[in-house]
Design an enzyme around this catalytic site. Structure first.
Site, PDB file in Angstrom:
ATOM      1  N   ARG A  58       0.835  -1.214   0.000  1.00  0.00           N
ATOM      2  CA  ARG A  58       0.000   0.000   0.000  1.00  0.00           C
ATOM      3  C   ARG A  58       0.865   1.258   0.000  1.00  0.00           C
ATOM      4  O   ARG A  58       0.541   2.250  -0.649  1.00  0.00           O
ATOM      5  CB  ARG A  58      -0.968  -0.012   1.187  1.00  0.00           C
ATOM      6  CG  ARG A  58      -2.014   1.107   1.103  1.00  0.00           C
ATOM      7  CD  ARG A  58      -3.075   1.019   2.188  1.00  0.00           C
ATOM      8  NE  ARG A  58      -2.516   1.176   3.515  1.00  0.00           N
ATOM      9  CZ  ARG A  58      -3.228   1.052   4.650  1.00  0.00           C
ATOM     10  NH1 ARG A  58      -4.526   0.757   4.595  1.00  0.00           N
ATOM     11  NH2 ARG A  58      -2.646   1.214   5.815  1.00  0.00           N
TER      12      ARG A  58
ATOM     13  N   LYS B  58      -2.701   7.157   1.314  1.00  0.00           N
ATOM     14  CA  LYS B  58      -2.397   7.416   2.723  1.00  0.00           C
ATOM     15  C   LYS B  58      -1.320   8.503   2.745  1.00  0.00           C
ATOM     16  O   LYS B  58      -0.136   8.236   2.946  1.00  0.00           O
ATOM     17  CB  LYS B  58      -1.957   6.118   3.408  1.00  0.00           C
ATOM     18  CG  LYS B  58      -2.311   6.112   4.880  1.00  0.00           C
ATOM     19  CD  LYS B  58      -2.274   4.725   5.467  1.00  0.00           C
ATOM     20  CE  LYS B  58      -2.091   4.769   6.956  1.00  0.00           C
ATOM     21  NZ  LYS B  58      -3.111   5.479   7.724  1.00  0.00           N
TER      22      LYS B  58
ATOM     23  N   GLU C 115     -16.042   6.662   6.343  1.00  0.00           N
ATOM     24  CA  GLU C 115     -15.237   5.978   7.359  1.00  0.00           C
ATOM     25  C   GLU C 115     -15.172   6.878   8.581  1.00  0.00           C
ATOM     26  O   GLU C 115     -15.757   7.964   8.581  1.00  0.00           O
ATOM     27  CB  GLU C 115     -13.833   5.673   6.818  1.00  0.00           C
ATOM     28  CG  GLU C 115     -13.065   6.907   6.355  1.00  0.00           C
ATOM     29  CD  GLU C 115     -11.710   6.580   5.730  1.00  0.00           C
ATOM     30  OE1 GLU C 115     -11.195   5.463   5.904  1.00  0.00           O
ATOM     31  OE2 GLU C 115     -11.158   7.482   5.072  1.00  0.00           O
TER      32      GLU C 115
HETATM   33  N1  PXG Z   1      -9.113   5.059   7.389  1.00  0.00           N
HETATM   34  C1  PXG Z   1      -8.168   6.007   7.559  1.00  0.00           C
HETATM   35  C2  PXG Z   1      -8.423   7.379   7.096  1.00  0.00           C
HETATM   36  C3  PXG Z   1      -6.967   5.659   8.167  1.00  0.00           C
HETATM   37  O1  PXG Z   1      -6.011   6.572   8.338  1.00  0.00           O
HETATM   38  C4  PXG Z   1      -7.770   3.388   8.426  1.00  0.00           C
HETATM   39  C5  PXG Z   1      -8.927   3.787   7.788  1.00  0.00           C
HETATM   40  C6  PXG Z   1      -7.590   1.954   8.819  1.00  0.00           C
HETATM   41  O2  PXG Z   1      -6.640   1.334   7.947  1.00  0.00           O
HETATM   42  P1  PXG Z   1      -5.694   0.149   8.437  1.00  0.00           P
HETATM   43  O3  PXG Z   1      -4.902  -0.196   7.233  1.00  0.00           O
HETATM   44  O4  PXG Z   1      -4.845   0.698   9.539  1.00  0.00           O
HETATM   45  O5  PXG Z   1      -6.561  -0.962   8.888  1.00  0.00           O
HETATM   46  C7  PXG Z   1      -6.757   4.329   8.617  1.00  0.00           C
HETATM   47  C8  PXG Z   1      -5.489   3.963   9.287  1.00  0.00           C
HETATM   48  C9  PXG Z   1      -3.405   7.079  14.138  1.00  0.00           C
HETATM   49  C10 PXG Z   1      -3.409   5.974  13.162  1.00  0.00           C
HETATM   50  O6  PXG Z   1      -2.302   7.537  14.444  1.00  0.00           O
HETATM   51  C11 PXG Z   1      -4.359   5.912  12.177  1.00  0.00           C
HETATM   52  C12 PXG Z   1      -4.336   4.880  11.268  1.00  0.00           C
HETATM   53  C13 PXG Z   1      -3.406   3.904  11.356  1.00  0.00           C
HETATM   54  C14 PXG Z   1      -2.481   3.963  12.341  1.00  0.00           C
HETATM   55  C15 PXG Z   1      -2.463   5.023  13.258  1.00  0.00           C
HETATM   56  O7  PXG Z   1      -4.472   7.503  14.584  1.00  0.00           O
HETATM   57  N2  PXG Z   1      -5.259   4.899  10.307  1.00  0.00           N
END
Ligand code: PXG
Length: 288
Positions: A51, A150, A181
């Site tokens: 990703r 991301k 989301e």
């Molecule tokens: N939506 C968004 C906008 C994200 O940033 C997810 C969904 C979930 O994706 P994953 O691949 O992690 O299952 C994310 C991921 C934080 C933090 O610091 C946020 C994420 C990941 C790690 C840390 O709040 N978001």
């Protein structure tokens, strides 16, 4: 003291510094990944690396490392910090440039790897469930900046997070009013034994944890539908939960002052959490 990887070398955290001319800082021009490791194994490492490189392609950023070298540097960051459980932040910025936004003036991307820990929500919320409020800030549209990237531009999510305040997590809708989301998590609902989640095109990140939950549903033989969901679908759900690397799987029991289901974490959510924990403990790339 933590050891931080920057461009091929490890630095003690108080010496881990980057230039004020780095376009990651000046313009949010860059990308990142958040990855967890459990019990000496990095969970879904290959998916996260893939990703990251997809995000890089989407913003025309050349990562100055092969995927294999990035994977090795990630594992080495865990080793250097002698960790078996924790959280890794991979950051790749456009690199050092000048005070103009043209990325052509940044000859080489900056690569940063932080291996540390993260705690998003207090433990009791995993037992009792989380309350969610809908934010007025809409998820940005793919025509402006694809929510599938991301990127280091998290202001959209941060503004929503500010609105959610202490109430809990913030639900973000897209311009059409469909559920996209939460600010850093994907959303799932369970209704009559079926699992639903917004489509990626509704403005959701293709979450790695989201993918794991879809795989678990298949294992359970549970019907799954990626669909256009509205707040109504959440109000009337039997159960609801959020997924993310940092959050893992967390039950949602209230949206905009309406109890979801019984207003307590549901039994199917508990089954997903149990299976998820098994997978995180027993699978992943070995660090040592
Ligand atoms: N939506 C968004 C906008 C994200 O940033 C997810 C969904 C979930 O994706 P994953 O691949 O992690 O299952 C994310 C991921 C934080 C933090 O610091 C946020 C994420 C990941 C790690 C840390 O709040 N978001």
């Amino acid at each position: 003291m933590k050891k931080i990887y920057i461009d091929g070398a490890f630095y003690p955290e108080n010496e881990a510094k980057i230039s004020v001319f780095d376009h990651g800082l000046l313009y949010g021009d860059g990308i990142f990944e958040g990855i967890r490791f459990y019990n000496g194994r990095v969970f879904k490492l290959e998916e996260h690396i893939d990703r990251l490189y997809d995000s890089a392609r989407a913003i025309a950023l050349t990562i100055p490392l092969s995927k294999a070298a990035m994977t090795e540097a990630t594992l080495e960051s865990c080793r250097q910090n002698e960790l078996r459980d924790g959280y890794i932040r991979l950051v790749v910025t456009r690199g050092v440039g000048d005070l103009g936004l043209n990325p052509k003036n940044c000859p080489r991307a900056t690569v940063i790897i932080i291996a540390a820990s993260i705690k998003l929500y207090p433990e009791e919320l995993y037992r009792n469930g989380l309350s969610v409020v809908t934010c007025a800030t809409r998820r940005m549209t793919p025509g402006a900046l694809s929510p599938a990237i991301k990127s280091l531009n998290y202001l959209n999510n941060i503004l929503a997070k500010i609105e959610a305040g202490d109430a809990g997590e913030g639900l973000m809708l897209n311009e059409q009013g469909y559920v996209a989301e939460c600010t850093g998590d994907n959303v799932f609902v369970l209704k009559n034994g079926r699992l639903f989640t917004p489509t990626i095109s509704a403005g959701a990140l293709r979450g790695i944890t989201r993918g794991v939950v879809l795989d678990i549903a298949e294992e359970f033989g549970m019907p799954v539908k990626e669909a256009d969901l509205t707040r109504y679908d959440l109000f009337t759900a039997d159960e609801c939960f959020l997924t993310g690397t940092a959050a893992e799987i967390i039950p949602v029991v209230n949206l905009d002052s309406r109890a979801i289901g019984e207003g307590t974490p549901g039994p199917l959510t508990a089954k997903f959490i149990t299976r998820f924990r098994e997978l995180t403990q027993a699978t992943g790339a070995s660090i040592y």
